[in-house]
Design an enzyme around this catalytic site. Structure first.
Site, PDB file in Angstrom:
ATOM      1  N   ASP A 134       0.828  -1.115  -0.177  1.00 58.89           N
ATOM      2  CA  ASP A 134       0.032   0.011   0.164  1.00 58.89           C
ATOM      3  C   ASP A 134       1.112   1.179  -0.029  1.00 58.89           C
ATOM      4  OD1 ASP A 134      -2.697  -0.988  -0.232  1.00 58.89           O
ATOM      5  OD2 ASP A 134      -2.632  -1.275   1.941  1.00 58.89           O
ATOM      6  N   ASP A 183      -1.556  23.610  17.030  1.00 58.92           N
ATOM      7  CA  ASP A 183      -2.022  22.678  16.002  1.00 58.92           C
ATOM      8  C   ASP A 183      -1.365  21.367  16.273  1.00 58.92           C
ATOM      9  OD1 ASP A 183      -3.328  21.000  14.239  1.00 58.92           O
ATOM     10  OD2 ASP A 183      -3.067  22.440  12.679  1.00 58.92           O
ATOM     11  N   GLU A 208      -0.192  17.471  10.343  1.00 60.51           N
ATOM     12  CA  GLU A 208      -0.314  18.338   9.444  1.00 60.51           C
ATOM     13  C   GLU A 208       0.465  19.598   9.993  1.00 60.51           C
ATOM     14  OE1 GLU A 208      -2.838  16.571   9.758  1.00 60.51           O
ATOM     15  OE2 GLU A 208      -3.151  15.413   8.036  1.00 60.51           O
ATOM     16  N   MET A 228     -10.883  25.605   9.510  1.00 57.54           N
ATOM     17  CA  MET A 228      -9.885  26.602   9.562  1.00 57.54           C
ATOM     18  C   MET A 228      -9.496  26.547  10.968  1.00 57.54           C
ATOM     19  SD  MET A 228     -10.648  30.153   7.577  1.00 57.54           S
ATOM     20  CE  MET A 228     -11.998  30.593   8.922  1.00 57.54           C
TER      21      MET A 228
END
EC number: 7.2.2.6
Length: 715
Positions: free
Chosen positions: A327, A364, A368, A411
């Site tokens: 994969d 965050d 990402e 956001m």
């Protein structure tokens, strides 16, 4: 029925036992611990499983009778070393099995005194969600009393009583008892990470687990049997090798039996002791003694890599695999999209965009977000840190508010007021940030739109960054190829293994990643049916196929593949369909599994070559010295100049026994595997183990002959 209230989560408990690795080197303690087991294996019933060593056992028994009836220094010495030859053979197997004892003991320790809380609802039905616990009855019972289909509740501090699948809830689980890794993992219902293993420990939250394994058939039970070698069955290659060894043994039995009448023509009939000793030296006793140890050690090496195989055949098949299906996500690439570039709009400097993107990602915690901070720091932007801003906020120097990502806004960002200047930084999906920009009275530049379009068409993810409503630029996220993958695929290509990448991405993105990673082929926009079709196509072309998977939809392909490696974190269906389970849930482990399989085959082949070459050398070392008196012409072949026929025979018998012990560490460790072509591997095998097997007996037997010739009564 005994009913109780829900047991409160345990706040203190014994730490989970750590899985103990088998010792890497052969030690005196390992040999002494294996010796009693080796003596038990001398039973004729057990020895019959190895025809070559059974022949040696019979020969030792015959010599014992002869030595008792007609004792001499020579007959007693030969008999003693023949028994040592048999013992060394069983000792090599016992040592290999003993390497898993420490692991088995630690695994068993993790299962003792585990209690379970079985859950029942009115009418005997099982709960499906956490809310059902409000009207449930709880029965406390031993883990060994659980049956397949029972539902148990596990809270923080509980040991999961048996293998199962999470049907409700999410929890952090300590799996160090089976993986050896202390870092906890997240297990949750409704996905491909819903499987839990008995003996692991819940660290937080609460989960409902449906039991999927009967007592005695749990994952740890199977692992214990594997590391102890209790359920090891002979593989097809091993059976074929045994047939060859038996054939050679029969041939040499006939040859040795024919020597007596031939020698009688010259009135030089050898004694039974001599004939038996000659037979034992000529049959392939070395590889016959080491075959079980090689097989067990191969399985042990797999366990050391945290991979559980259902059979030795799967390990050997991995060594013969010539097609790998992998994969893309999580195997060839990291799986989490990572920041790879910053693209400012006209009129905005690159440093301003990098700084704003970093600030918006400080709070965050997604992969990402962290990758944006890492890329910014790689570009030289390190300050300010989130800790610094929070410390300034506590003393009132700045105002700070993290804006978390939500499904509605799509956001995230940061509101920062410093020195009277307010900065509202936002980053997020292009469409969401574009609306935010429009609401602030700005327009998105065409250059930014073009960049967003380019990134999207290449298979990446574009994020827009804006400050106080003004667009600053675009951050590109991409599923990055792991470092070193191209080199690993190049090694596989050298080994004659073809790699095929399977991905759900479009063809353009798939082609780009395939070229970067260096795979031989790829299948884009793949469905589970496509995986199965690829496997069938490769097998119909005569290839052996290996693949990895973790989901229920991977089960058909895992079952169809010649080697299917399921992730331990995957669904029970995937683990049942596969013939190997990776405890670390690392899809790239498949490449290591292939290497372990090849090492097993190479080790067996190398030691077989050495053994056969040994026998040829011993033939030319012994027979000339033995029959030179009766047949003077043979004296020309007596290049070793052995002292006498008796010392020649005894020296060969001693060397034959000692070489088994000398080769045990190599059988356990395995011959080092190198990624070379089959022709290169064969040439290396013949040079090192073929030529070495021819030379070693001449040197060893000559040295032993010089030593034992000093013993009175032998010449």
């Amino acid at each position: 029925m005994n009913t109780t209230t829900v047991l409160p989560p345990r706040t203190e408990s014994e730490p989970a036992p750590k899985r103990v690795k088998a010792p890497a080197k052969l030690s005196i303690s390992a040999v002494s611990a294996a010796l009693p087991v080796a003596l038990k294996k001398l039973s004729p019933r057990q020895m019959a499983h190895s025809p070559v060593m059974f022949t040696v056992l019979l020969g030792a028994a015959v010599c014992t009778v002869v030595a008792v009836l007609a004792p001499s220094v020579f007959s007693i010495a030969v008999t003693l070393w023949l028994w040592l030859t048999v013992l060394f053979g069983t000792l090599s197997e016992a040592i290999a099995e003993g390497r898993g004892k420490a692991q088995a003991a630690s695994l068993r320790a993790g299962r003792t005194s585990v209690l379970a809380r079985k859950v029942l609802l009115d009418g005997g039905r099982a709960p499906a969600v956490m809310a059902d616990l409000a009207g449930a009855e709880f029965v406390q019972l031993a883990a060994t009393d659980l049956a397949v289909g029972d539902v148990v509740v596990c809270s923080a501090g509980d040991t999961i009583p048996s293998d199962g699948e999470i049907i409700a809830g999410l929890a952090s689980v300590d799996e160090s008892t089976i993986t050896g890794e202390s870092a906890p993992v997240i297990r949750e219902s409704g996905g491909d990470r819903s499987s839990v293993t008995g003996g692991t420990k819940v660290l937080s939250d609460q989960i409902l687990v449906r039991i999927t394994a009967a007592p005695g058939q749990t994952f740890i039970d199977r692992m214990i049997r594997l590391v102890e070698g209790a359920t090891r069955q002979k593989t097809p290659n091993e059976i074929a090798l045994n047939v060859l060894l038996v054939s050679l043994t029969i041939v040499f039995v006939i040859v040795v039996m024919a020597l007596a009448p031939m020698a009688s023509l010259a009135d030089a009939v050898p004694s039974p002791i001599v004939l038996v000793a000659l037979l034992v030296c000529l049959i392939p006793t070395t590889i016959g003694a080491l075959v079980p140890a090689i097989g067990i050690a191969g399985m042990d090496r797999l366990v050391q890599h945290n991979v559980l195989a259902t059979s030795g055949r799967a390990v050997e098949t991995a060594g013969d695999v010539d097609t790998l299906l992998l994969d893309k996500t999580g195997t060839i690439t990291f799986g989490n999209r990572r920041a790879v570039g910053f693209f400012p709009v006209p009129g905005v400097s690159g440093s301003d965009l990098v700084e704003a993107a970093r600030l918006s990602s400080l709070a965050d915690e997604t992969p990402e977000g962290r990758s944006i901070v890492e890329l910014a720091e790689h570009r030289g932007v390190y300050e300010p840190s989130l800790e610094f801003l929070e410390s300034r906020a506590r003393v009132g120097e700045v105002e700070l508010q993290a804006i978390e990502f939500t499904a509605s806004t799509r956001m995230s960002g940061l509101d920062l007021v410093q020195n009277g200047i307010r900065r509202e930084i936002r980053k997020g999906a292009a469409s969401a940030v574009e609306r935010h920009v429009a609401e602030a009275g700005f327009e998105l530049p065409e250059a930014a739109r073009a960049e967003v379009q380019r990134i999207a068409e290449s298979g990446g993810t574009p994020l827009l960054v804006a400050e106080n409503g003004r667009p600053l630029g675009v951050v590109e996220l991409a599923d990055v190829v792991k470092p070193g993958m191209r080199e690993r695929f190049e090694q596989l290509r050298t080994m004659g293994i073809r790699t095929i990448m399977i991905t759900g991405d479009n063809k353009v993105t798939a082609a780009a990643i395939a070229a970067e990673a260096g795979v031989d082929d790829f299948v884009a926009e793949a469905t589970p049916e496509d995986k199965l079709a690829v496997i069938k196509r490769e097998q119909d072309a005569g290839h052996l196929v290996a693949m990895t998977g973790d989901g229920t939809n991977d089960a058909p392909a895992l079952a169809a593949a010649d080697v299917g490696v399921a992730m331990n974190s995957g669904t029970p269906a995937a683990k049942e369909a596969a013939n190997m389970v990776d405890l670390d849930s690392d899809p790239t482990k498949l490449i290591d599994v292939v290497g372990i399989g090849k090492q097993l085959l190479i080790t067996r082949g190398s030691l077989t070559t050495f053994s056969v070459a040994n026998d040829v050398a011993k033939y030319f070392a012994i027979v000339p010295a033995l029959f030179a008196a009766a047949f003077p012409g043979l004296g020309l072949l007596n290049i070793m100049g052995l002292s006498s026929p008796n010392t020649a025979i005894l020296s060969a018998v001693i060397f034959n026994a000692l070489i088994i012990i000398v080769l045990v560490p190599l059988a356990l460790k395995g011959v080092k595997y190198r990624a070379v072509t089959a022709g290169q591997a064969l040439a290396r095998n013949l040079l090192i183990y073929g030529v070495g097997g021819l030379i070693a007996p001449f040197i060893g037997i000559k040295i032993i002959d010089l030593l034992i010739s000093l013993i009175p009564g032998l010449n």
